[in-house]
Scaffold this motif. Structure first.
Motif, PDB file in Angstrom:
ATOM      1  N   MET A  87      -5.822 -44.290 -33.537  1.00 36.43           N
ATOM      2  CA  MET A  87      -5.829 -43.037 -32.791  1.00 36.43           C
ATOM      3  C   MET A  87      -5.500 -41.889 -33.733  1.00 36.43           C
ATOM      4  SD  MET A  87      -6.142 -41.324 -29.993  1.00 36.43           S
ATOM      5  CE  MET A  87      -6.235 -42.660 -28.794  1.00 36.43           C
ATOM      6  N   ASP A  88      -6.522 -41.215 -34.233  1.00 42.16           N
ATOM      7  CA  ASP A  88      -6.336 -40.098 -35.149  1.00 42.16           C
ATOM      8  C   ASP A  88      -6.110 -38.796 -34.379  1.00 42.16           C
ATOM      9  OD1 ASP A  88      -6.705 -41.860 -37.192  1.00 42.16           O
ATOM     10  OD2 ASP A  88      -8.764 -41.264 -37.636  1.00 42.16           O
ATOM     11  N   THR A 130      -8.765 -33.961 -39.623  1.00 46.27           N
ATOM     12  CA  THR A 130      -8.363 -35.206 -38.980  1.00 46.27           C
ATOM     13  C   THR A 130      -7.360 -35.954 -39.846  1.00 46.27           C
ATOM     14  OG1 THR A 130     -10.515 -35.385 -37.887  1.00 46.27           O
ATOM     15  CG2 THR A 130      -9.205 -37.405 -38.048  1.00 46.27           C
ATOM     16  N   VAL A 131      -6.365 -36.539 -39.193  1.00 42.56           N
ATOM     17  CA  VAL A 131      -5.347 -37.286 -39.904  1.00 42.56           C
ATOM     18  C   VAL A 131      -4.940 -38.493 -39.064  1.00 42.56           C
ATOM     19  CG1 VAL A 131      -3.449 -35.927 -38.913  1.00 42.56           C
ATOM     20  CG2 VAL A 131      -3.128 -37.077 -41.100  1.00 42.56           C
ATOM     21  N   SER A 132      -4.662 -39.590 -39.711  1.00 39.66           N
ATOM     22  CA  SER A 132      -4.213 -40.791 -39.005  1.00 39.66           C
ATOM     23  C   SER A 132      -2.691 -40.741 -38.853  1.00 39.66           C
ATOM     24  CB  SER A 132      -4.614 -42.055 -39.766  1.00 39.66           C
ATOM     25  OG  SER A 132      -3.821 -42.202 -40.932  1.00 39.66           O
ATOM     26  N   PRO A 133      -2.129 -41.485 -37.900  1.00 36.43           N
ATOM     27  CA  PRO A 133      -0.674 -41.514 -37.750  1.00 36.43           C
ATOM     28  C   PRO A 133       0.053 -41.912 -39.032  1.00 36.43           C
ATOM     29  CG  PRO A 133      -1.702 -42.456 -35.808  1.00 36.43           C
ATOM     30  CD  PRO A 133      -2.801 -42.229 -36.808  1.00 36.43           C
ATOM     31  N   GLY A 190      -1.195 -24.298 -31.103  1.00 41.73           N
ATOM     32  CA  GLY A 190      -1.829 -25.040 -30.026  1.00 41.73           C
ATOM     33  C   GLY A 190      -0.857 -25.581 -28.994  1.00 41.73           C
ATOM     34  N   GLU A 191      -1.396 -26.479 -28.207  1.00 40.31           N
ATOM     35  CA  GLU A 191      -0.602 -27.234 -27.246  1.00 40.31           C
ATOM     36  C   GLU A 191      -0.683 -28.701 -27.628  1.00 40.31           C
ATOM     37  OE1 GLU A 191       1.581 -28.982 -25.212  1.00 40.31           O
ATOM     38  OE2 GLU A 191       1.610 -26.887 -24.545  1.00 40.31           O
ATOM     39  N   PRO A 192       0.387 -29.252 -28.211  1.00 40.75           N
ATOM     40  CA  PRO A 192       0.340 -30.634 -28.699  1.00 40.75           C
ATOM     41  C   PRO A 192       0.039 -31.662 -27.619  1.00 40.75           C
ATOM     42  CG  PRO A 192       2.568 -29.724 -28.820  1.00 40.75           C
ATOM     43  CD  PRO A 192       1.661 -28.584 -28.531  1.00 40.75           C
ATOM     44  N   LEU A 193       0.400 -31.377 -26.364  1.00 40.51           N
ATOM     45  CA  LEU A 193       0.141 -32.337 -25.297  1.00 40.51           C
ATOM     46  C   LEU A 193      -1.350 -32.510 -25.023  1.00 40.51           C
ATOM     47  CD1 LEU A 193       3.028 -31.378 -22.865  1.00 40.51           C
ATOM     48  CD2 LEU A 193       2.689 -33.624 -23.922  1.00 40.51           C
ATOM     49  N   LEU A 194      -2.175 -31.600 -25.545  1.00 38.40           N
ATOM     50  CA  LEU A 194      -3.619 -31.745 -25.385  1.00 38.40           C
ATOM     51  C   LEU A 194      -4.117 -32.967 -26.148  1.00 38.40           C
ATOM     52  CD1 LEU A 194      -5.911 -30.172 -23.945  1.00 38.40           C
ATOM     53  CD2 LEU A 194      -6.376 -29.044 -26.115  1.00 38.40           C
ATOM     54  N   GLN A 195      -3.391 -33.367 -27.182  1.00 38.04           N
ATOM     55  CA  GLN A 195      -3.679 -34.597 -27.926  1.00 38.04           C
ATOM     56  C   GLN A 195      -2.591 -35.628 -27.603  1.00 38.04           C
ATOM     57  OE1 GLN A 195      -5.092 -34.274 -32.060  1.00 38.04           O
ATOM     58  NE2 GLN A 195      -4.937 -32.038 -31.875  1.00 38.04           N
ATOM     59  N   GLY A 196      -2.405 -35.874 -26.319  1.00 40.96           N
ATOM     60  CA  GLY A 196      -1.311 -36.696 -25.831  1.00 40.96           C
ATOM     61  C   GLY A 196      -1.169 -38.067 -26.482  1.00 40.96           C
ATOM     62  N   PRO A 197      -2.213 -38.889 -26.535  1.00 41.99           N
ATOM     63  CA  PRO A 197      -2.061 -40.221 -27.130  1.00 41.99           C
ATOM     64  C   PRO A 197      -1.640 -40.188 -28.599  1.00 41.99           C
ATOM     65  CG  PRO A 197      -4.017 -40.143 -25.750  1.00 41.99           C
ATOM     66  CD  PRO A 197      -3.509 -38.737 -25.847  1.00 41.99           C
ATOM     67  N   PHE A 198      -2.235 -39.283 -29.386  1.00 42.96           N
ATOM     68  CA  PHE A 198      -1.852 -39.146 -30.789  1.00 42.96           C
ATOM     69  C   PHE A 198      -0.421 -38.642 -30.905  1.00 42.96           C
ATOM     70  CE2 PHE A 198      -1.506 -36.347 -34.552  1.00 42.96           C
ATOM     71  CZ  PHE A 198      -1.682 -37.300 -35.552  1.00 42.96           C
ATOM     72  N   LEU A 199      -0.075 -37.654 -30.108  1.00 45.95           N
ATOM     73  CA  LEU A 199       1.276 -37.108 -30.116  1.00 45.95           C
ATOM     74  C   LEU A 199       2.294 -38.191 -29.779  1.00 45.95           C
ATOM     75  CD1 LEU A 199       3.329 -34.727 -30.119  1.00 45.95           C
ATOM     76  CD2 LEU A 199       2.757 -34.413 -27.693  1.00 45.95           C
ATOM     77  N   LYS A 227       2.062 -41.394 -30.129  1.00 47.13           N
ATOM     78  CA  LYS A 227       2.141 -42.333 -31.253  1.00 47.13           C
ATOM     79  C   LYS A 227       3.021 -41.762 -32.364  1.00 47.13           C
ATOM     80  CE  LYS A 227       0.913 -45.826 -33.938  1.00 47.13           C
ATOM     81  NZ  LYS A 227       1.350 -47.225 -33.689  1.00 47.13           N
ATOM     82  N   MET A 228       2.836 -40.491 -32.690  1.00 46.36           N
ATOM     83  CA  MET A 228       3.596 -39.875 -33.769  1.00 46.36           C
ATOM     84  C   MET A 228       5.080 -39.749 -33.413  1.00 46.36           C
ATOM     85  SD  MET A 228       1.737 -39.523 -36.359  1.00 46.36           S
ATOM     86  CE  MET A 228       3.196 -38.948 -37.193  1.00 46.36           C
ATOM     87  N   LEU A 229       5.377 -39.379 -32.187  1.00 46.16           N
ATOM     88  CA  LEU A 229       6.769 -39.258 -31.773  1.00 46.16           C
ATOM     89  C   LEU A 229       7.490 -40.599 -31.914  1.00 46.16           C
ATOM     90  CD1 LEU A 229       6.275 -37.011 -28.630  1.00 46.16           C
ATOM     91  CD2 LEU A 229       7.545 -36.357 -30.678  1.00 46.16           C
ATOM     92  N   ARG A 230       6.832 -41.660 -31.488  1.00 51.09           N
ATOM     93  CA  ARG A 230       7.438 -42.990 -31.566  1.00 51.09           C
ATOM     94  C   ARG A 230       7.593 -43.438 -33.026  1.00 51.09           C
ATOM     95  NH1 ARG A 230       7.514 -45.681 -26.631  1.00 51.09           N
ATOM     96  NH2 ARG A 230       6.508 -44.508 -24.940  1.00 51.09           N
ATOM     97  N   LEU A 231       6.595 -43.134 -33.841  1.00 57.38           N
ATOM     98  CA  LEU A 231       6.699 -43.477 -35.260  1.00 57.38           C
ATOM     99  C   LEU A 231       7.864 -42.744 -35.918  1.00 57.38           C
ATOM    100  CD1 LEU A 231       3.063 -43.595 -36.759  1.00 57.38           C
ATOM    101  CD2 LEU A 231       4.791 -45.404 -36.828  1.00 57.38           C
ATOM    102  N   CYS A 232       7.984 -41.463 -35.626  1.00 59.23           N
ATOM    103  CA  CYS A 232       9.050 -40.665 -36.230  1.00 59.23           C
ATOM    104  C   CYS A 232      10.419 -41.189 -35.807  1.00 59.23           C
ATOM    105  CB  CYS A 232       8.899 -39.200 -35.838  1.00 59.23           C
ATOM    106  SG  CYS A 232       7.492 -38.370 -36.618  1.00 59.23           S
TER     107      CYS A 232
END
Length: 265
Positions: free
Chosen positions: A1-2, A68-71, A97-106, A108-113
């Motif tokens: 999920m990029d 585009t960037v991967s997690p 922007g509004e980060p929630l517009l890319q909800g699945p990627f966001l 994933k990144m929050l959990r990784l962080c």
């Protein structure tokens, strides 16, 4: 999920506690007339001319804004400053922007962080489905929520969308006892009316949990060149930037109501 981002701001000190790295995600469902990141609105990468002057010569080329960037790629970039985050009590902030517009990627990144020991903050309008907000809330340590206008008709006029779901989402997030701050843009003649200030105070007082702070964000016109570069209409192009002192009376009103208030986040 990029994901698609358009900037990474390192050593940020106004996007949450401590020294932070702020990641700007592309795309926004709102179209605020005073937006200071107009290049963030389109969800896909865009191109705009960039002129460089060198040794008496002028060079102009189209520059891509957004990539585009991967997690895992983004995580590797964030880890470069992790020592500064840890030493200062900082972390990572996702903005737009509004980060929630890319909800699945966001999400994933929050959990990784978080799994790598980074404090997470989300700078958002909360204009999204409650289902998505619930998902990301589990891995978000701090919400920085934009409360633009209380009157729905005026909200639609100046941002292009209704604020009904936004207010409902703020109420539900407060009920979850999540840590959050409220950010209010101070736009002359728009959000500075007595009616809007009084309604904002009353709304925040009604929440099950009060915000950790109310951050007043005076309008600034530093994005004027961006609008010209991207050939976008700039409704507030002739409005001069506000000085901090212009928000002092509004600050006092919120403080009198019992809120901790800052100016300029």
């Amino acid at each position: 999920m990029d994901g698609i981002i358009f900037d990474i701001k390192r050593f940020a000190v106004h996007d949450g506690p401590g020294i932070r790295t702020t990641v700007f995600l592309k795309g926004c469902p709102l179209n605020c007339q005073w937006c200071h990141n107009p290049e963030s609105i389109a969800p896909k990468p865009v191109y705009a001319p960039r002129t460089v002057h060198l040794n008496g010569h002028q060079f102009t080329e189209n520059e891509q804004v957004g990539y585009t960037v991967s997690p895992n790629q983004l995580l590797a970039e964030l880890q470069k400053e992790q020592i500064f985050m840890e030493e200062s009590g900082g972390g990572v902030t996702f903005s737009g922007g509004e980060p929630l517009l890319q909800g699945p990627f966001l999400n994933k990144m929050l959990r990784l962080c978080q799994s790598h020991g980074m404090h997470t903050a989300l700078d958002t309008s909360l204009f999204s489905s409650w289902k998505m907000i619930q998902k990301v809330a589990k891995a978000t340590d701090l919400f920085l929520i934009d409360l633009k206008l209380m009157d729905d008709q005026r909200h639609q006029k100046y941002t292009g969308v209704s604020n009904q779901s936004v207010l409902e989402n703020i109420q539900q997030l407060a009920a979850l006892k999540k840590s959050f701050s409220i950010r209010i843009p101070i736009i002359p003649g728009v959000s500075t009316t007595p009616e809007n200030i009084e309604a904002s105070i009353a709304f925040l007082q009604s929440l099950q949990q009060p915000p950790a702070s109310v951050d007043l964000l005076p309008f600034h016109n530093t994005a004027k060149a961006k609008y010209a570069r991207f050939q976008m209409e700039n409704p507030f192009g002739n409005q001069p930037s506000l000085k901090r002192e212009a928000s002092s009376e509004i600050k006092q009103q919120f403080e009198k109501a019992g809120f901790a208030v800052t100016i300029g986040a």
